[in-house]
Design an enzyme around this catalytic site. Sequence first.
Site, PDB file in Angstrom:
ATOM      1  CB  THR A   1      -5.318 178.114 -24.294  1.00  0.00           C
ATOM      2  OG1 THR A   1      -6.608 177.723 -23.817  1.00  0.00           O
ATOM      3  CG2 THR A   1      -5.409 178.387 -25.784  1.00  0.00           C
TER       4      THR A   1
ATOM      5  CG  ASN B   1      -9.039 176.187 -12.682  1.00  0.00           C
ATOM      6  OD1 ASN B   1      -9.523 176.918 -11.832  1.00  0.00           O
ATOM      7  ND2 ASN B   1      -8.054 176.576 -13.495  1.00  0.00           N
TER       8      ASN B   1
ATOM      9  CB  SER C   1     -17.985 181.635 -10.264  1.00  0.00           C
ATOM     10  OG  SER C   1     -18.079 182.986  -9.860  1.00  0.00           O
TER      11      SER C   1
ATOM     12  CE1 TYR D   1     -16.590 182.743 -15.468  1.00  0.00           C
ATOM     13  CE2 TYR D   1     -17.679 183.758 -13.588  1.00  0.00           C
ATOM     14  CZ  TYR D   1     -16.621 183.044 -14.112  1.00  0.00           C
ATOM     15  OH  TYR D   1     -15.611 182.625 -13.285  1.00  0.00           O
ATOM     16  CB  ALA D   2     -24.170 184.110 -13.766  1.00  0.00           C
ATOM     17  CB  ALA D   3     -26.068 180.906 -17.676  1.00  0.00           C
ATOM     18  CB  SER D   4     -21.194 178.826 -17.961  1.00  0.00           C
ATOM     19  OG  SER D   4     -20.321 179.684 -17.223  1.00  0.00           O
ATOM     20  CE  LYS D   5     -16.970 179.479 -14.033  1.00  0.00           C
ATOM     21  NZ  LYS D   5     -15.950 178.396 -14.112  1.00  0.00           N
TER      22      LYS D   5
ATOM     23  CB  ILE E   1      -9.625 184.374  -6.322  1.00  0.00           C
ATOM     24  CG1 ILE E   1     -10.723 183.501  -5.703  1.00  0.00           C
ATOM     25  CG2 ILE E   1      -8.236 183.819  -6.016  1.00  0.00           C
ATOM     26  CD1 ILE E   1     -10.710 183.403  -4.196  1.00  0.00           C
TER      27      ILE E   1
END
Lengths: 245, 77
Positions: A38, A87, A139, A152-156, A185
């Site tokens: 972006t 990524n 992730s 976030y967890a659902a998307s990953k 990380i």
Amino acid sequence: MFDLTGKNALVTGASGGIGADIARQLHAQGATVGLSGTREAPLEALKAELGDRAHVLPCNLSDLEAVDALPKQAAEAMGTVDILVNNAGITRDNLFMRMSDDEWQSVLNVNLTATFKLCKGVMRGMMKARWGRIVNISSIVGATGNPGQANYAASKAGMVGMSKSLAYEVASRGITVNVVAPGFIATAMTDKLNDDQKAGIMGQIPAGRMGEPGEIASAVVYLASTEAAYVTGATLHVNGGMAML
Amino acid sequence: MSDVADRVKKIVVEHLGVEEDKVTENASFIDDLGADSLDTVELVMAFEEEFGIEIPDDAAENIQTFGDAVKFIKEAS
């Protein structure tokens, strides 16, 4: 080993810590890299650092029309897209009970829907070439869950299921689709954690330290290589032993 | 046989590795010519390039036989 000379790689989120190192290492193995992100300034800085064989391709992945245009722009800049590394990712953390539809949808759009669209956009060229590598950066929380990160967890986790399904469909065409799942990380995303949070996480990591972006990039280089041709639909966990899956 | 049909037949023969005389008007790519579903996607991609046309996904789903393909391409180009 892992020579990528002549291959063209599109890396999203190349302005971030992990993405920049992925681009650096693919480039170091001889690939031409398309740097997407972006924010244009860090992309230009990375291009200046890499020198030849680097192209800046700004794209806001929350703009799904811009996402549709990115594979074409990458192919115009580099000739083909042989390697795609999805990524880019965002977080908008909140307790599940407080999570708004917008917080949910915006994370799903960038992390999962944009990944779907980019995979689709590069697939035609890879099918014709009978060679292609897709590496999706998921992730650890996609596998373990994490309080405050239902979106976030659902998307990953969604990324893993999507990658496996696509891997089935295109395996016979010389295209592999794999996932790298980083643990904690050291990046801007994890810098936001306070010292207590960091100490808590450290206690759960057998390796006793956070990972470095370069350690994710090395996993990507492997999966992008010709040598990894027989690895598809896999999830490579790079997490210092935090979750042995 | 028309030029369009000849060009379509050439693509089908090359892509699916079938004998030319098997590619008849009513030959189904999947049932008669051994294509899998991804082969049909690739055939449509090859038709698009050969004839410089765009075949939308909903139209592509209806192209199941050699005759379907020739008819669609003649109308589209």
